[in-house]
Design an enzyme around this catalytic site. Structure first.
Site, PDB file in Angstrom:
ATOM      1  N   SER A 266       0.843  -1.203   0.000  1.00 16.13           N
ATOM      2  CA  SER A 266       0.000   0.000   0.000  1.00 16.13           C
ATOM      3  C   SER A 266       0.872   1.244   0.000  1.00 16.13           C
ATOM      4  CB  SER A 266      -0.892   0.001   1.240  1.00 16.13           C
ATOM      5  OG  SER A 266      -0.089   0.279   2.380  1.00 16.13           O
ATOM      6  N   LYS A 267       0.213   2.360  -0.271  1.00 14.17           N
ATOM      7  CA  LYS A 267       0.917   3.643  -0.255  1.00 14.17           C
ATOM      8  C   LYS A 267       1.562   3.856   1.111  1.00 14.17           C
ATOM      9  CE  LYS A 267      -0.902   7.886   0.454  1.00 14.17           C
ATOM     10  NZ  LYS A 267       0.168   8.515   1.192  1.00 14.17           N
ATOM     11  N   ARG A 268       0.862   3.421   2.144  1.00 14.78           N
ATOM     12  CA  ARG A 268       1.388   3.587   3.511  1.00 14.78           C
ATOM     13  C   ARG A 268       2.703   2.821   3.712  1.00 14.78           C
ATOM     14  NH1 ARG A 268      -2.729   1.442   6.326  1.00 14.78           N
ATOM     15  NH2 ARG A 268      -4.158   1.947   4.658  1.00 14.78           N
TER      16      ARG A 268
END
Ligand code: GLU
Length: 508
Positions: A266-268
């Protein structure tokens, strides 16, 4: 099917930055289309107005442009099945939803948000913690199956807000052959009665994707594995609408996993681990938050594409470096792996380094020029043509051309003195004073003549040339890095080389 022209589509919802998994989906679509001489369509799936993000559509198109994966048909280019933006096709969907209601495959549902919430509370139980609107519960709700026909008519005549839901059959198995996953089957009981048409008249993704894949004559639908749970709804819609024989062949592509292999990247994860996950910089228009992309990090699109291609596919050999043309020639969906692929940023950088080394000066020049311009330095093509070949072996990401090569255009202001001073001597100083004198008359300013004169002078001074090369480098560069010192001097030119040696002698 074999005589039908291959048509594939990438169908993103414009809701934010383009994740590298999304780019890989585009890539596999593109490769498949080109390999089979087919068409690659970009369709914008923007029917969920609540998730609409301004700028996201242009951003997606810019990403595809940067990657060199240009669709044959798109909102920008148009094409025989225009419009390619679902919000502009709004009127075309209702008739299909209504047809399904008439045939008994779908129904009107009048439940309000409060009523839906109430249902979730009322039927919540330990074995069923999140009850769904399905065959078991639909009779407890307000819809055209549970209510008498006159009441339904009254509600419709009064313009009562309603949605249209698919009527999922009970106790059936739905199965299909996925080009990547093989035979897949689902129990209909596990799927709820999805909304097909919303109260505002907009279709949901489920209806729109099926209608448009049909109308746009899509032959193969490749999408991320996260869409697999929606497949039974789509399969039923193809069947109920009477289009089963035109249904595309499906391929659900494996996820790109976090570096540790646990779950979808994910972007996170990128924020946390310090690497990009989006193709290009994305600024969230609501929060103003900027997320760095592969492009701005300094990746070449050739490397980005190559890295993505082999993240879940190989050609059966050990080969890792592929150009887009080679990928088009070799790609086959049958060789896409079933399991998720772990993302490895170090490996991604390896691809970039290889591509920088592989690319010729002409290819790299505009990118390197931009790297310098971003630092406020305009550098001539002439100089770039000289420095790019000297630097490219040392650069993994494009900004490193500046880090590794800014000294070509900026004279050092500080020197790595601890590296020179312990072995510095009057004798060495005298050598450099005499060498720069002789440089003034050096006939040809090239590597060989510089090296010869350096070695001759060193021999006269009875110093090993090897002991003089490090000080020379630090005089020209400021630090212990960079290409061969004489290569640097050739690019700097006579006056600047002499000037730098003189300036350094003041400090050493
Ligand atoms: N609109 C869906 C998305 O945002 C497309 C899924 C599909 O390709 O069917 O990814």
């Amino acid at each position: 099917m074999s005589s039908t022209k291959v048509r594939v589509r990438f169908a993103p919802s414009p809701t934010g930055g383009l994740h590298l998994g999304g780019v890989r989906t585009v890539l596999y679509n593109y490769l498949f289309a080109r390999h089979h001489g087919g068409d690659f369509v970009l369709r914008i799936e923007d029917t969920d107005q609540s998730r609409f993000v301004p700028g996201a559509e242009d951003y997606i198109m810019d990403c595809l442009k940067w990657c060199g994966l240009i669709p044959d048909e798109s909102p920008l280019r148009g094409g025989p099945f225009a419009p390619y933006r679902q919000s502009e096709r709004k009127e075309s969907y209702r008739q299909y939803a209504e047809q399904l209601v008439i045939q008994g495959y779908a129904y009107y549902a009048f439940d309000t948000t409060e009523e839906l919430e109430h249902m979730r509370e009322k039927f919540k139980s330990d074995p069923n913690p999140s009850p769904q609107y399905d065959a078991k519960l639909r009779n407890h709700m307000r819809n055209s199956i549970s209510l008498p026909a006159e009441e339904v008519k009254k509600l419709l005549d009064a313009g009562t807000p309603h949605v249209i839901r698919i009527r999922m059959p009970e106790n059936e198995e739905i199965h299909f052959d996925d080009m990547v996953r093989g035979h897949v089957s689902f129990a209909t009981n596990s799927v709820d009665d999805k909304v097909l048409l919303k109260a505002d008249g907009m279709p949901t993704y489920h209806l729109a994707v099926v209608v448009d894949d049909y109308l746009m004559k899509i032959t193969h639908a490749f999408r991320g594995e996260e869409w697999l749970p929606s497949a039974p709804v789509h399969l039923l819609l193809w069947k109920y609408l009477g289009w089963e024989n035109s249904m595309p062949q499906w391929a659900h592509l494996p996820l790109i996993l976090k570096p540790d292999g646990h779950g979808k990247l994910s972007k996170r994860d990128g924020d946390r681990l310090g690497f990009p996950v989006f193709a290009m910089n994305w600024t969230d228009p609501k929060t103003g938050e900027l997320t760095e992309g592969f492009r701005e990090k300094g990746f070449l699109p050739e490397a980005f594409i190559n890295m993505l291609a082999v993240l879940g596919w190989n050609d059966g050999s050990e080969q890792e470096l592929f150009s887009l043309d080679e990928l088009v020639e070799k790609f086959s969906i049958g060789r896409v792996h079933k399991g998720g692929a772990k993302f490895d940023y170090e490996k991604a950088k390896w691809f970039n380094h290889e591509w920088i080394k592989k690319s010729d000066t002409e290819r790299l020049l505009p990118d390197v020029k931009k790297v310098f311009r971003d630092k406020g330095i305009d550098i001539s093509n002439d100089t770039l043509e000289k420095i790019i070949p000297l630097l490219k072996e040392r650069c993994t990401l494009l900004p490193e051309f500046f880090e590794q090569g800014s000294f070509f255009v900026i004279r050092p202001e500080t020197y790595d003195l601890p590296a020179v001073q312990p072995k510095w001597s009057e004798q060495k100083k005298t050598f450099f004073i005499q060498w720069i004198e002789s440089l003034k008359d050096l006939q040809e300013w090239n590597f060989a003549s510089l090296e010869t004169s350096f070695k001759e002078k060193a021999a006269n001074s009875e110093i090993k040339p090897g002991e003089l090369l490090l000080p020379l480098r630090i005089m020209l560069v400021g630090g212990k890095f960079g290409p061969a010192a004489f290569d640097i001097a050739v690019v700097l030119g006579r006056d600047e080389t002499i000037g730098r040696i003189k300036a350094a002698l003041e400090v050493f």
